[in-house]
Design an enzyme around this catalytic site. Structure first.
Site, PDB file in Angstrom:
ATOM      1  CD  GLU A 173       0.994 110.485 -34.894  1.00 40.02           C
ATOM      2  OE1 GLU A 173       0.952 110.277 -33.668  1.00 40.02           O
ATOM      3  OE2 GLU A 173       0.194 109.972 -35.703  1.00 40.02           O
ATOM      4  CB  CYS A 196      -2.175 107.381 -38.658  1.00 38.46           C
ATOM      5  SG  CYS A 196      -0.671 107.531 -37.670  1.00 38.46           S
ATOM      6  CB  CYS A 197       1.609 110.463 -40.703  1.00 40.56           C
ATOM      7  SG  CYS A 197       1.776 110.395 -38.910  1.00 40.56           S
ATOM      8  CB  CYS A 216      -1.647 112.318 -37.039  1.00 42.43           C
ATOM      9  SG  CYS A 216      -1.796 111.063 -38.309  1.00 42.43           S
ATOM     10  CD  GLU A 229       1.879 107.280 -31.082  1.00 42.77           C
ATOM     11  OE1 GLU A 229       2.482 106.843 -32.051  1.00 42.77           O
ATOM     12  OE2 GLU A 229       0.641 107.193 -30.955  1.00 42.77           O
ATOM     13  CG  HIS A 244      -8.140 102.548 -32.943  1.00 39.41           C
ATOM     14  ND1 HIS A 244      -7.476 101.866 -31.956  1.00 39.41           N
ATOM     15  CD2 HIS A 244      -7.405 103.669 -33.156  1.00 39.41           C
ATOM     16  CE1 HIS A 244      -6.402 102.533 -31.590  1.00 39.41           C
ATOM     17  NE2 HIS A 244      -6.335 103.644 -32.295  1.00 39.41           N
TER      18      HIS A 244
HETATM   19  O1  FUB Z   1      -4.292 105.240 -33.042  1.00 40.06           O
HETATM   20  C1  FUB Z   1      -4.542 105.700 -34.349  1.00 40.06           C
HETATM   21  C2  FUB Z   1      -3.392 106.549 -34.810  1.00 40.06           C
HETATM   22  O2  FUB Z   1      -2.193 105.787 -34.844  1.00 40.06           O
HETATM   23  C3  FUB Z   1      -3.062 107.691 -33.885  1.00 40.06           C
HETATM   24  O3  FUB Z   1      -3.771 108.841 -34.121  1.00 40.06           O
HETATM   25  C4  FUB Z   1      -1.617 107.874 -34.121  1.00 40.06           C
HETATM   26  O4  FUB Z   1      -1.002 108.609 -33.117  1.00 40.06           O
HETATM   27  C5  FUB Z   1      -1.123 106.462 -34.232  1.00 40.06           C
HETATM   28  O5  FUB Z   1      -0.891 105.939 -32.974  1.00 40.06           O
HETATM   29 ZN    ZN Z   2      -0.050 109.785 -37.719  1.00 39.29          ZN
END
Ligand code: FUB
Ligand code: ZN
Length: 637
Positions: A335, A415-416, A337, A319, A139
Site C-alpha cells: 500500500e 487514505c493514500c 500508505c 493488508e 479509528h
Molecule cells: O484504516 C485506515 C487506513 O485505511 C489504513 O491505514 C489503510 O491501510 C486503509 O485500510
Molecule cells: Zn493508504
C-alpha cells in the site's frame, strides 16, 4: 534551519502537490470534482464510493448542515492529511488563497469539535453514545493522531493559534479519558497513529502529559490482547467493519507487547506507524530496550519481508505482512500508505542511531514504492503497488482483485492520495539531519540548507547522474559533515580528506568554505533475491542508482513474461527528456521465447528469437494506458 529544494526531479513533485494535488484533493473532499471513485478492490461493495463527503461530514457534525455521515469511518483523516500537506506547502510557498482554504477548514474542524474536546465526525453524527467504546474498529484516535500532526504542521507553518488550541483541547480530552488510572480506559486504538500525533504535539509544546499519553499507548499495547474484543462485546452498536472481529490479534499488533516482538506482523500501515512512534519514544526517552526492539523489527522487515521497491505488506488479506521470505510479486499489497510509514520509520531510526542504512531504505522507498503510487500529474493514485501486472488475467482472479493496471482518480478508501501529498510536501525534512553537533547528508536531492551560522548547497542531476557537488559555508565552529555512501554504490570517490563511519564519509568543515565533490559510479546492475524468495528464483531485477526498473508492454510487446534477459547482455542508456517527464531508459539485447501454439499444453519446444528489451523506472509505469508490467525478469545463460 531551513531547506529549499532545487532539484528538477523533486521540485516538479512539489510543484505538482501545490499546483495539482492540493487544489484537486480540495475539490474531491468537497465533492466538487467530476470523477469516478473506485473501491481499492474490485467488487467490494462495502467501500462507499459515491462521493468523498469528507468536508460535508464536518459541516454536519458542526450543525451547519443536516444529514448523515458518509464514507469510511476514518474519512476525517483525509481532511487532516490535506491540511498537513497544505501546511508544508505554505511553509515554502506562501499562498493567500491556499491559506484561506486551510483557515476555513480549521474553523470547520473547530466547529465540529465537541465542548469537551472530543473530535470525530462519525461518532458525533451517528453514534454519540458509543464514543471510545469500540476502539478496535472506530479509528477515533487514528483520526485524532492525524489531526494532531496536521495541527502541529499548520501551527509551525503559519503560527495559527486556533489550530493549536483545537489540538490541545483534543489531546487533553484523550489524556483525561485514557491511561492506567482507575476510571480511565485501559486501552488504545485499533490503528496506531495517535502516538505519532501526541509525540509531535509534545515536541512542539514540551507538555509532558502528551509524552506520557503516547508512552502509555505504545507500551500498553499487546499486554491485554482481549481488550478490543471485550470492548466490542460490551457495546451494542452493530459492527462498523463486520469482519474485523475475526482478524487475529496480530493484525492490530495486539498479540504481544512491542518489546517482545521480533517480527513485523499484521496490518503493514499499523505496524509501521507503531514503529515510527516507538523510534521517536526511544530517542526522547533514551530507553535502550525500546531502541533494540525497533532495530529488531527494522532488520526483520528490511532483511526478510520488504520488496525491492521498498514496498511492504505481502498480502491483501488484512493488508498485512505475512512472514519471512514470502514475497510474491503479483498478488502483493504494498500500500502507498505503507511506503509513507516506511519512510517515516526510517527517518526516526536515522535520528535515533545516525546509521546510513536507514537512509538507504528511505531512499529506496522514496524513489520507487512511494512515487509509484501516483501518476505524473498527481491526479490518479494507486493504493496497491505490485511488481508484476497482467491486465487481461488479473481481474479474473479474486485473489488479485486489488491489483490494478491503471491508477484511479480517487478511492473510496482514500487514505493514500493525501498521505502522498503530505509526504512529498514535507520532503525537505528527510534530506539532512543535524545530530550530536554533526551534519548529515542523507539524500542527494539538490537543495540549500541554511542555519544561523552555516549554508550548505548540494547540486546534482540525481537520480540520473551520480556526481554531487557540495559547498559548505561555515560561519561558526568547525563541524563534521557526513556524506552518505549509498549501499547500492560499489565505487565512489570523494575529494579531499575523509574517514568512513556508520555508512557516511565524514569530512571536517572548518570555519570558512569547504568544497566537496562526491562521485558515485551509477550504472545499470542486476539484483538477485535471496535463495529463500521462491517468487524471484531464476530472475533478476534491474536497478540503476536508487531506481528500480521495470518492463512495460508498451515498450516490449505482448506477454512480457516470455522475455528473457541473457546473463551476458549489456545495458545501454538513453536519456529521454520527451518521455514520462524525462527519464533515463535502459536497453538490452534479450530473447523472446514463444511456441506460437493454440494448445494450452504441448510438446513443442519454445522458439527463441531476439528481442530488444526496454526498461523504464518503476515509478513511471502505468502512465501510458493499460499495460503489462514486470520488475523481475527471467535470466538465462
Ligand atoms: O484504516 C485506515 C487506513 O485505511 C489504513 O491505514 C489503510 O491501510 C486503509 O485500510
Ligand atoms: Zn493508504
Amino acid at each position: 534551519m531551513k531547506v529549499r529544494i532545487t532539484s528538477d526531479f523533486w521540485k516538479r513533485y512539489q510543484d505538482i502537490v501545490r499546483e495539482n494535488m492540493l487544489p484537486y484533493q480540495w475539490d474531491v473532499l468537497n465533492d466538487r470534482a467530476d470523477i469516478r471513485i473506485e473501491g481499492e478492490r474490485r467488487n467490494d461493495d462495502s467501500i462507499p464510493t459515491g462521493k468523498s463527503h469528507a468536508f460535508e461530514n464536518f459541516r454536519i457534525a458542526a450543525g451547519k448542515k443536516e444529514g448523515r455521515f458518509y464514507g469510511m469511518v476514518f474519512q476525517d483523516s483525509d481532511a487532516y492529511k490535506w491540511l498537513e500537506a497544505a501546511a508544508y506547502s505554505l511553509r515554502n510557498h506562501p499562498d493567500k488563497e491556499l491559506q484561506a482554504k486551510a483557515d476555513a477548514l480549521v474553523d470547520l474542524i473547530g466547529d465540529a469539535q465537541e465542548a469537551d474536546g472530543y473530535l470525530d465526525t462519525y461518532f458525533t453524527i451517528e453514534a454519540p453514545e458509543h464514543k471510545y467504546k469500540r476502539l478496535m474498529e472506530s479509528h477515533e484516535l487514528y483520526c485524532g493522531g492525524h489531526f494532531l500532526e496536521a495541527a502541529v504542521a499548520y501551527y509551525e507553518a503559519t503560527g495559527h493559534e486556533k489550530v493549536l488550541s483545537i489540538a490541545r483541547k483534543l489531546a487533553d480530552q484523550i489524556c483525561l479519558k485514557f491511561g492506567p488510572e482507575p476510571g480511565k480506559i485501559h486501552g488504545y486504538d485499533g490503528h496506531e497513529e495517535i502516538e505519532i500525533g501526541l509525540l509531535r504535539l509534545y515536541h512542539l509544546t514540551g507538555d509532558a502529559s502528551y509524552l506520557e499519553m503516547a508512552r502509555y499507548f505504545l507500551l500498553e499495547r499487546g499486554k491485554n490482547p482481549d481488550f478490543f474484543k471485550k470492548q466490542l462485546k460490551e457495546d451494542d452498536l452493530p459492527a462498523i467493519f463486520p469482519d474485523m472481529g475475526k482478524l487475529p490479534d496480530s493484525y492490530f499488533q495486539n498479540d504481544m507487547p512491542f518489546l517482545e516482538a521480533d517480527q513485523a506482523r499484521g496490518h503493514a500501515v499499523r505496524m509501521l506507524y507503531q514503529c515510527t512512534a516507538m523510534a521517536d519514544l526511544a530517542l526522547i526517552s533514551g530507553n535502550e530496550e525500546v531502541k533494540k526492539a525497533c532495530e529488531r523489527i527494522w532488520d526483520n522487515i528490511t532483511e526478510k519481508q520488504m520488496y525491492i521497491s521498498g514496498g511492504t505488506g505481502q498480502t491483501a488479506i488484512g493488508e498485512s505482512f505475512t512472514g519471512d521470505y514470502d514475497l510474491p510479486t503479483d498478488s502483493m499489497y504494498c500500500e502507498t500508505c505503507a511506503a509513507v510509514g516506511m519512510i517515516t520509520f526510517a527517518r526516526q531510526m536515522l535520528c535515533l542511531t545516525g546509521q546510513a542504512k536507514y537512509a538507504d531504505i528511505m531512499e529506496r522507498v522514496l524513489y520507487n514504492g512511494l512515487i509509484s503510487g501516483m501518476d505524473l500529474e498527481g491526479k490518479h493514485f494507486f493504493y496497491v503497488n505490485p511488481l508484476e501486472v497482467h491486465p487481461k488475467t488479473d481481474p479474473l482472479d479474486p485473489g488479485k482483485n486489488h491489483v490494478k493496471a491503471v491508477r484511479p482518480s480517487w478511492l473510496g478508501c482514500a487514505c493514500c492520495p493525501p498521505n502522498l501529498a503530505r509526504l512529498l510536501a514535507s520532503l525537505e525534512q528527510y534530506i539532512y539531519l543535524k545530530r550530536d553537533g554533526n551534519f548529515l547528508i542523507n539524500l542527494f536531492i539538490s537543495s540549500e540548507w541554511t542555519g544561523s551560522d552555516f549554508h550548505i548547497v548540494q547540486k546534482s542531476d540525481y537520480p540520473w547522474d551520480g556526481s554531487v557537488s557540495i559547498l559548505v559555508e561555515n560561519r561558526g565552529e568547525a563541524f563534521s559533515l557526513g556524506v552518505r555512501i549509498p549501499s547500492w554504490c560499489d565505487h565512489w570517490k570523494l575529494s579531499g580528506k575523509f574517514e568512513v563511519r556508520d555508512g557516511y564519509a565524514w569530512v571536517l568543515c572548518p570555519s570558512g568554505e569547504t568544497k566537496i565533490d562526491f562521485t558515485m559510479d551509477m550504472q545499470a546492475v542486476r539484483v538477485y533475491a535471496n535463495d529463500k524468495v521462491s517468487a524471484c528464483a531464476g530472475k533478476a531485477a534491474v536497478m540503476r542508482g536508487p531506481l528500480v526498473y521495470c518492463m512495460e508492454g508498451v515498450d516490449n510487446g505482448r506477454e512480457i513474461s516470455n522475455l528473457v534477459l541473457p546473463v551476458k547482455a549489456e545495458f545501454t542508456e538513453n536519456y529521454r527528456p520527451d518521455l514520462l517527464n524525462g527519464i533515463l531508459t535502459l536497453h538490452a539485447d534479450g530473447i523472446r521465447e514463444t511456441s506460437e501454439t493454440k494448445e494450452l499444453y504441448s510438446h513443442r519446444k519454445k522458439q527463441k528469437t531476439p528481442a530488444s528489451l526496454t526498461f523504464i523506472p518503476y515509478y513511471a509505469w502505468a502512465n501510458r494506458g493499460e499495460n503489462e508490467m514486470q520488475v523481475w525478469i527471467r535470466e538465462e545463460n
